[in-house]
Design a protein around this motif. Structure first.
Motif, PDB file in Angstrom:
ATOM      1  N   LEU A  36    -111.302 -29.183 -80.996  1.00 47.94           N
ATOM      2  CA  LEU A  36    -112.584 -28.405 -81.524  1.00 47.94           C
ATOM      3  C   LEU A  36    -113.682 -29.145 -81.166  1.00 47.94           C
ATOM      4  O   LEU A  36    -113.959 -30.400 -80.980  1.00 47.94           O
ATOM      5  CB  LEU A  36    -112.392 -27.961 -83.016  1.00 47.94           C
ATOM      6  CG  LEU A  36    -111.101 -27.284 -83.504  1.00 47.94           C
ATOM      7  CD1 LEU A  36    -110.925 -27.400 -85.068  1.00 47.94           C
ATOM      8  CD2 LEU A  36    -111.264 -26.036 -82.928  1.00 47.94           C
ATOM      9  N   THR A  37    -114.680 -28.288 -80.992  1.00 44.60           N
ATOM     10  CA  THR A  37    -116.262 -28.673 -80.784  1.00 44.60           C
ATOM     11  C   THR A  37    -116.253 -30.161 -81.555  1.00 44.60           C
ATOM     12  O   THR A  37    -116.413 -30.147 -82.913  1.00 44.60           O
ATOM     13  CB  THR A  37    -117.145 -27.749 -81.018  1.00 44.60           C
ATOM     14  OG1 THR A  37    -116.967 -27.007 -80.111  1.00 44.60           O
ATOM     15  CG2 THR A  37    -118.692 -28.345 -80.656  1.00 44.60           C
ATOM     16  N   HIS A  55    -116.277 -24.041 -85.099  1.00 44.83           N
ATOM     17  CA  HIS A  55    -114.867 -24.074 -84.741  1.00 44.83           C
ATOM     18  C   HIS A  55    -113.889 -22.836 -84.830  1.00 44.83           C
ATOM     19  O   HIS A  55    -112.928 -22.748 -84.058  1.00 44.83           O
ATOM     20  CB  HIS A  55    -114.277 -25.107 -85.886  1.00 44.83           C
ATOM     21  CG  HIS A  55    -114.458 -26.532 -85.579  1.00 44.83           C
ATOM     22  ND1 HIS A  55    -114.087 -27.544 -86.366  1.00 44.83           N
ATOM     23  CD2 HIS A  55    -115.315 -27.208 -84.639  1.00 44.83           C
ATOM     24  CE1 HIS A  55    -114.607 -28.753 -85.888  1.00 44.83           C
ATOM     25  NE2 HIS A  55    -115.629 -28.439 -84.917  1.00 44.83           N
ATOM     26  N   ASP A  58    -114.507 -21.441 -81.614  1.00 39.31           N
ATOM     27  CA  ASP A  58    -113.752 -22.075 -80.447  1.00 39.31           C
ATOM     28  C   ASP A  58    -112.426 -21.432 -80.109  1.00 39.31           C
ATOM     29  O   ASP A  58    -111.870 -21.091 -79.198  1.00 39.31           O
ATOM     30  CB  ASP A  58    -113.632 -23.597 -80.903  1.00 39.31           C
ATOM     31  CG  ASP A  58    -114.929 -24.607 -80.774  1.00 39.31           C
ATOM     32  OD1 ASP A  58    -115.659 -24.086 -79.982  1.00 39.31           O
ATOM     33  OD2 ASP A  58    -114.770 -25.337 -81.236  1.00 39.31           O
ATOM     34  N   GLY A  79    -107.753 -27.905 -90.205  1.00 41.18           N
ATOM     35  CA  GLY A  79    -107.681 -26.746 -89.171  1.00 41.18           C
ATOM     36  C   GLY A  79    -107.232 -25.543 -89.576  1.00 41.18           C
ATOM     37  O   GLY A  79    -107.395 -24.329 -88.935  1.00 41.18           O
ATOM     38  N   PRO A  82    -110.643 -22.897 -90.023  1.00 44.11           N
ATOM     39  CA  PRO A  82    -111.047 -21.994 -89.037  1.00 44.11           C
ATOM     40  C   PRO A  82    -109.972 -21.137 -88.470  1.00 44.11           C
ATOM     41  O   PRO A  82    -110.414 -19.998 -87.931  1.00 44.11           O
ATOM     42  CB  PRO A  82    -111.529 -23.183 -87.916  1.00 44.11           C
ATOM     43  CG  PRO A  82    -110.755 -24.261 -88.199  1.00 44.11           C
ATOM     44  CD  PRO A  82    -110.771 -24.308 -89.745  1.00 44.11           C
ATOM     45  N   GLN A 165    -115.434 -36.456 -88.153  1.00 48.03           N
ATOM     46  CA  GLN A 165    -115.570 -35.086 -88.384  1.00 48.03           C
ATOM     47  C   GLN A 165    -117.051 -34.533 -88.695  1.00 48.03           C
ATOM     48  O   GLN A 165    -117.525 -34.975 -89.499  1.00 48.03           O
ATOM     49  CB  GLN A 165    -114.498 -34.608 -89.396  1.00 48.03           C
ATOM     50  CG  GLN A 165    -114.449 -33.174 -89.525  1.00 48.03           C
ATOM     51  CD  GLN A 165    -113.348 -32.546 -88.667  1.00 48.03           C
ATOM     52  OE1 GLN A 165    -112.814 -33.240 -87.895  1.00 48.03           O
ATOM     53  NE2 GLN A 165    -113.415 -31.072 -88.528  1.00 48.03           N
ATOM     54  N   THR A 169    -118.049 -28.748 -90.962  1.00 51.99           N
ATOM     55  CA  THR A 169    -116.824 -28.074 -91.178  1.00 51.99           C
ATOM     56  C   THR A 169    -115.947 -28.373 -92.304  1.00 51.99           C
ATOM     57  O   THR A 169    -115.021 -27.587 -92.811  1.00 51.99           O
ATOM     58  CB  THR A 169    -115.847 -28.566 -89.921  1.00 51.99           C
ATOM     59  OG1 THR A 169    -115.702 -30.102 -89.828  1.00 51.99           O
ATOM     60  CG2 THR A 169    -116.697 -28.360 -88.570  1.00 51.99           C
TER      61      THR A 169
END
Length: 242
Positions: A36-37, A55, A58, A79, A82, A165, A169
């Motif tokens: 992810l970005t 994200h 993405d 994760g 997202p 991180q 997010t």
């Protein structure tokens, strides 16, 4: 065979899925591990603008650009947020969302909200005025439950390769449209399945959307793709064939 998109949790990149990716491909599955970005080899993009929506985009763009359909969208830990939002945006392309040590947070809830107040305070002090959430120390004595099953070479790999991180997010709340839902599955490692089932019966907000989903237990630490890659692969393959 199935099409997998593998989304890593906080501080990790596609590299964390390497063993699982190879094993699933050897079984004939199409597998797309993601970075992810702002993380791993994309950490040069970790500006303050990187958000939970970044994200999510993405994931959606990978699925759309590669024209993937009937996707098993696997979200590990952070994760899962997202992944849940991506499934909400392109439900017609998702066969199932698989939450690995994660779950579909209620709308309006951020990952940061799930932490005890004292942990939130500790992290705020560590972050200061910055926009990055530092990775943990990967110390098995300080965190034996989450780090269970990780040998010293793997812990050394995490210390070397984990990247900070993007903070938003973790602090941006999950936002979904409430449109068509997709089937779910849960792979629980640090919470026994009987406890998960009890939380579902009690309508715990972190698990209410899993009421009709598949439940799989994989007793190990919080990073099963690193501590038990073969066992996790077998569960994902089982989900694909169900």
């Amino acid at each position: 065979m199935a099409t997998f998109v593998l989304v890593p949790g906080f501080w990790l990149g596609a590299w964390a899925w390497r063993d699982v990716t190879a094993a699933l491909r050897s079984q004939g599955h199409e597998v797309h591990p993601m970075t992810l970005t702002g993380l791993a080899e994309r950490d040069h993009l970790a500006g303050p603008q990187v958000s939970l929506d970044t994200h999510t985009t993405d994931i959606v763009r990978l699925i759309e650009v590669e024209d993937l359909r009937d996707v098993l969208l696997v979200g590990h830990s952070g994760g899962g947020m997202p992944a849940a939002q991506a499934a909400d945006r392109v439900p017609d392309r998702i066969a199932r969302v698989v939450y690995v040590e994660s779950g579909p947070l209620p709308d309006g809830t951020a990952q940061f909200d799930t932490l005890p107040p004292e942990e939130q305070q500790r992290l705020r002090e560590a972050i200061g005025t910055g926009h990055l959430l530092p990775p943990p120390a990967w110390d098995p004595e300080a965190d034996p439950t989450n780090l269970a099953g990780l040998d010293e070479p793997t812990l050394a790999l995490l210390r070397t390769r984990a990247t900070p991180q993007p903070l938003r997010t973790a602090t941006d709340p999950v936002r979904r449209t409430g449109g068509r839902s997709v089937p779910t599955a849960l792979v629980a490692s640090t919470i026994p399945l009987d406890v998960v089932r009890q939380m579902i019966r009690q309508e715990h907000p972190f698990f209410t959307e899993l009421t009709d989903g598949q439940l799989h237990g994989l007793p190990t630490g919080h990073w099963p793709m690193l501590s038990e890659p073969k066992a996790l692969t077998d569960i994902l393959d089982q989900i694909a064939r169900s």
